[in-house]
Design a protein around this motif. Sequence first.
Motif, mmCIF file in Angstrom:
data_model
loop_
_atom_site.group_PDB
_atom_site.id
_atom_site.type_symbol
_atom_site.label_atom_id
_atom_site.label_comp_id
_atom_site.label_asym_id
_atom_site.label_seq_id
_atom_site.Cartn_x
_atom_site.Cartn_y
_atom_site.Cartn_z
ATOM 1 N N SER A 118 0.880 -1.227 0.391
ATOM 2 C CA SER A 118 0.410 -0.278 0.076
ATOM 3 C C SER A 118 0.768 1.111 0.027
ATOM 4 O O SER A 118 2.614 1.479 0.539
ATOM 5 N N PRO A 119 0.590 2.742 -0.464
ATOM 6 C CA PRO A 119 0.757 3.429 -0.413
ATOM 7 C C PRO A 119 1.555 3.611 1.296
ATOM 8 O O PRO A 119 2.398 4.434 0.753
ATOM 9 N N ASP A 120 0.611 3.728 2.245
ATOM 10 C CA ASP A 120 0.490 4.028 3.810
ATOM 11 C C ASP A 120 1.994 3.380 3.581
ATOM 12 O O ASP A 120 2.850 3.719 4.506
ATOM 13 N N MET A 161 -4.082 -10.178 0.643
ATOM 14 C CA MET A 161 -4.615 -9.200 -0.436
ATOM 15 C C MET A 161 -5.267 -8.602 0.522
ATOM 16 O O MET A 161 -4.730 -6.714 0.786
ATOM 17 N N ARG A 162 -6.218 -8.615 1.929
ATOM 18 C CA ARG A 162 -6.679 -7.752 3.051
ATOM 19 C C ARG A 162 -5.175 -6.926 3.920
ATOM 20 O O ARG A 162 -5.411 -5.946 3.973
ATOM 21 N N LEU A 163 -4.444 -7.717 4.026
ATOM 22 C CA LEU A 163 -3.496 -7.095 5.038
ATOM 23 C C LEU A 163 -2.870 -6.071 4.318
ATOM 24 O O LEU A 163 -2.273 -5.760 4.671
ATOM 25 N N ALA A 164 -2.485 -6.532 2.553
ATOM 26 C CA ALA A 164 -2.155 -5.713 2.156
ATOM 27 C C ALA A 164 -2.594 -4.377 2.243
ATOM 28 O O ALA A 164 -1.607 -3.082 2.505
ATOM 29 N N LEU A 165 -3.486 -4.452 2.158
ATOM 30 C CA LEU A 165 -4.434 -3.523 1.490
ATOM 31 C C LEU A 165 -4.541 -2.193 2.687
ATOM 32 O O LEU A 165 -4.354 -1.228 3.226
ATOM 33 N N ASP A 166 -4.560 -3.287 3.704
ATOM 34 C CA ASP A 166 -4.335 -1.732 5.389
ATOM 35 C C ASP A 166 -3.194 -2.093 6.004
ATOM 36 O O ASP A 166 -3.162 -0.872 7.046
ATOM 37 N N LEU A 211 -4.460 -0.483 -10.413
ATOM 38 C CA LEU A 211 -4.940 0.202 -11.020
ATOM 39 C C LEU A 211 -5.149 0.843 -10.767
ATOM 40 O O LEU A 211 -5.949 2.279 -10.958
ATOM 41 N N ALA A 212 -6.112 0.894 -9.552
ATOM 42 C CA ALA A 212 -7.259 1.504 -9.038
ATOM 43 C C ALA A 212 -5.958 2.656 -7.634
ATOM 44 O O ALA A 212 -6.892 3.787 -7.111
ATOM 45 N N GLY A 213 -4.518 2.646 -7.395
ATOM 46 C CA GLY A 213 -4.023 3.193 -6.306
ATOM 47 C C GLY A 213 -3.286 2.505 -5.603
ATOM 48 O O GLY A 213 -3.108 3.517 -4.204
ATOM 49 N N TRP A 251 -3.317 -11.124 -11.655
ATOM 50 C CA TRP A 251 -5.499 -11.154 -11.667
ATOM 51 C C TRP A 251 -5.816 -11.005 -10.280
ATOM 52 O O TRP A 251 -6.705 -10.010 -10.616
ATOM 53 N N ASP A 252 -4.943 -11.267 -9.500
ATOM 54 C CA ASP A 252 -5.224 -10.363 -8.301
ATOM 55 C C ASP A 252 -5.153 -9.159 -7.651
ATOM 56 O O ASP A 252 -5.673 -8.816 -7.265
ATOM 57 N N ALA A 253 -4.481 -8.427 -7.654
ATOM 58 C CA ALA A 253 -3.304 -7.478 -7.497
ATOM 59 C C ALA A 253 -4.063 -6.209 -9.030
ATOM 60 O O ALA A 253 -4.144 -5.237 -7.889
ATOM 61 N N ARG A 254 -4.219 -6.737 -9.933
ATOM 62 C CA ARG A 254 -4.228 -5.884 -10.690
ATOM 63 C C ARG A 254 -5.834 -4.616 -10.545
ATOM 64 O O ARG A 254 -5.420 -3.352 -10.996
#
Length: 310
Positions: A176-178, A236-241, A258-260, A251-254
């Motif tokens: 994540s950017p954070d 994926m949820r953990l990475a997004l957090d 793409l949404a940043g 296919w999973d991360a795209r």
Amino acid sequence: MLTKGKELATTSEDLRFFTHVARLTSLTEVARELGLSLPAVSKRLTQLEEKLGVQLVRRTTRRLELTPEGLLYAEGAEPILSQLAQLEEELGGESAMLHGTLHINASFGFGRRYVAPLVSDFAAQHPALTLNLQLSSQPLNFLNAGIDVDIRVGSVPDSRLIARRIAANYRVVCASPDYLARYAVPQHVEDLAQHNCIVLRQHESDAAIWRFSKAGKEHRQKVQGSLTTNDGEVAMRLALDGHGLILRSWWDAREAILAGKLVQVLTSYQLPSADIYAVYAHSRQTPKRIRCFTDYLHERFEALFTDEKK
């Protein structure tokens, strides 16, 4: 002649019915799948056993168990039904509607997100075709699972199977950017040792070793972190957090990239490919329903992934 034709039709329906019995674990599941009452299914099975003069199934309180005769009947039913469906397709010509049953398998994550919507669209285009989509968490023993088409991500080692690549797919490392704002962005594979990496353990693989290549040279890096899971959606949820770096298929991360919501790193390195395949058994002539379905998957997946850039 009419009586003979009626007998053949009845026999094919018996075979189709018993393939459901052989594949499922209880008569309740059979009734649910066929849209019949439990007594109707039980009566039909009893009538079939009386007709054949053998016991096909041992009924226990917990599950169905095929007798040797039932196993033989089930094993013989599949190729007969496949040949009948193929004959109907070929006699009808290329423009005919697809008939028969198509058993499809895919993994939970990829199956839910990508395969299920395409199966829905394909079913709408071919209303005379029965489609059965099952999702599994582990790779199947394809030849013993009663599956017509298995949608797989990654390599297909079994040489007894036909593996048609329906889409290119690659793996990426991202965060994540954070997370990247709080820690230095890794520039080299060795930098991963200083990062919190979310480790996904599936299928008994060595998930703590991430493999890369660059300019023909292989790079292997042992990673570690405070979070480990066996589920891709959880990872994926953990990475997004913002918990750390993750290695996942495009296919999973795209969508998140793409949404940043995730940022890809180490883009100068290549990771092992994870192309998407439609896998099916060798046959002298592949049934039309399998050919049409895999053609459809290839067309739709190519349109989805081809023009996207890393």
